[in-house]
Scaffold this active site. Structure first.
Site, PDB file in Angstrom:
ATOM      1  N   ASN A 144       0.796  -1.223   0.000  1.00  0.00           N
ATOM      2  CA  ASN A 144       0.000   0.000   0.000  1.00  0.00           C
ATOM      3  C   ASN A 144       0.832   1.279   0.000  1.00  0.00           C
ATOM      4  OD1 ASN A 144      -2.099  -1.761   0.118  1.00  0.00           O
ATOM      5  ND2 ASN A 144      -3.131  -0.820   1.833  1.00  0.00           N
ATOM      6  N   TYR A 145       2.131   1.165   0.283  1.00  0.00           N
ATOM      7  CA  TYR A 145       2.972   2.359   0.264  1.00  0.00           C
ATOM      8  C   TYR A 145       3.506   2.679  -1.137  1.00  0.00           C
ATOM      9  CZ  TYR A 145       3.059   2.199   5.367  1.00  0.00           C
ATOM     10  OH  TYR A 145       2.706   2.183   6.691  1.00  0.00           O
ATOM     11  N   ARG A 146       3.439   1.707  -2.060  1.00  0.00           N
ATOM     12  CA  ARG A 146       3.825   1.935  -3.457  1.00  0.00           C
ATOM     13  C   ARG A 146       5.189   2.625  -3.552  1.00  0.00           C
ATOM     14  NH1 ARG A 146       1.561  -1.474  -6.941  1.00  0.00           N
ATOM     15  NH2 ARG A 146      -0.701  -1.482  -6.813  1.00  0.00           N
TER      16      ARG A 146
END
Length: 263
Positions: free
Chosen positions: A203-205
């Site tokens: 989710n932090y990409r």
């Protein structure tokens, strides 16, 4: 909260104990730890380190004080440190850091407001030694801008097999580290000089660990970041992608590539 430069500071010992308690405590308790550089309380013009433990417990305040009094006595939690809330108010509390007004505030959006930040992640599988923590305090103080968040795993996270879902970071991980830095003006200067993690939270990409150009080397490019996000589940996801989207129509800079992209 604890400050490194406070008189008779026990901050490092608190963090040492947190590593033992947070991943193994009651499944209803989540204890996040923030590590931030702040202005020194004892030396003007210098930075020190502050830790803050922010927790949510599915129970009442008396139960939590009793639980942590047994498992985490060095924290010194008291009933006045606890705020009992309904579920919806707890959602708002996390969103506004305690500035409770009414639940409708969660519907407010500010599309023209920009925040500049960088987030990176990694996973800890062995407790960080006291010496290692002291090295972290030194670096955080020197940089004066970047901080860390320790998010404990364990509990239900560890009960689900790593192969059950694409998300693999389960049993064996004590906590996730989030490295963070924020700034107020646009620019790239502050997002330099960061190392790449061993594993990463999808989710932090984190595009520093690789991007896909959707060419002949798409599989190898995808593996560079895919292994960090999905561990051994990456190749299983590639097989699914090959079956449902062999032409790679649905894609982004860090999407899972199909095997056909190797041709």
């Amino acid at each position: 909260q604890r400050y490194l430069d406070a008189k008779n500071s026990d901050m490092t010992n608190v963090v040492v104990q947190w590593q033992k308690v947070a991943p193994t405590t009651d499944d209803g308790l989540f204890m996040r730890m923030l590590i931030q550089p702040v202005n020194s309380q004892t030396k003007n013009g210098s930075k020190t380190v502050r830790i803050t433990i922010i927790a949510m417990y599915l129970g009442n305040g008396d139960q939590l004080v009793s639980l942590l009094g047994k498992e985490f006595p060095i924290l010194g939690l008291k009933k006045e440190n606890v705020t009992e809330l309904s579920w919806i108010d707890s959602v708002q509390w996390w969103d506004t850091r305690g500035n409770l007004t009414k639940p409708e505030v969660l519907l407010e959006r500010e599309p023209n407001k920009a925040g500049f930040l960088m987030r990176k992640s990694d996973y800890v599988q062995q407790e960080i030694t006291k010496q290692g923590l002291e090295s972290i305090w030194k670096k955080v103080s020197e940089l004066g801008k970047a901080g860390l968040v320790f998010n404990p795993y364990g509990g239900r996270m560890s009960q689900v097999p790593s192969t059950e879902t694409p998300f693999p970071h389960r049993a064996g991980n004590l906590f996730k580290i989030q490295y963070f830095i924020n700034w107020n003006e646009p620019g790239a200067d502050l997002d330099k000089n960061y190392t790449n993690p061993r594993s990463a939270f999808l989710n932090y990409r984190d595009i520093d660990i690789g991007v896909n150009h959707w060419g002949a080397n798409s599989y190898q490019e995808g593996k560079a970041y895919g292994i960090r996000y999905f561990n051994d589940n990456f190749d299983r996801l590639v097989k699914v992608k090959t079956a449902v989207d062999p032409e790679y129509f649905f894609r982004n800079e860090q999407s899972v590539p199909p095997l056909t992209s190797m041709a």
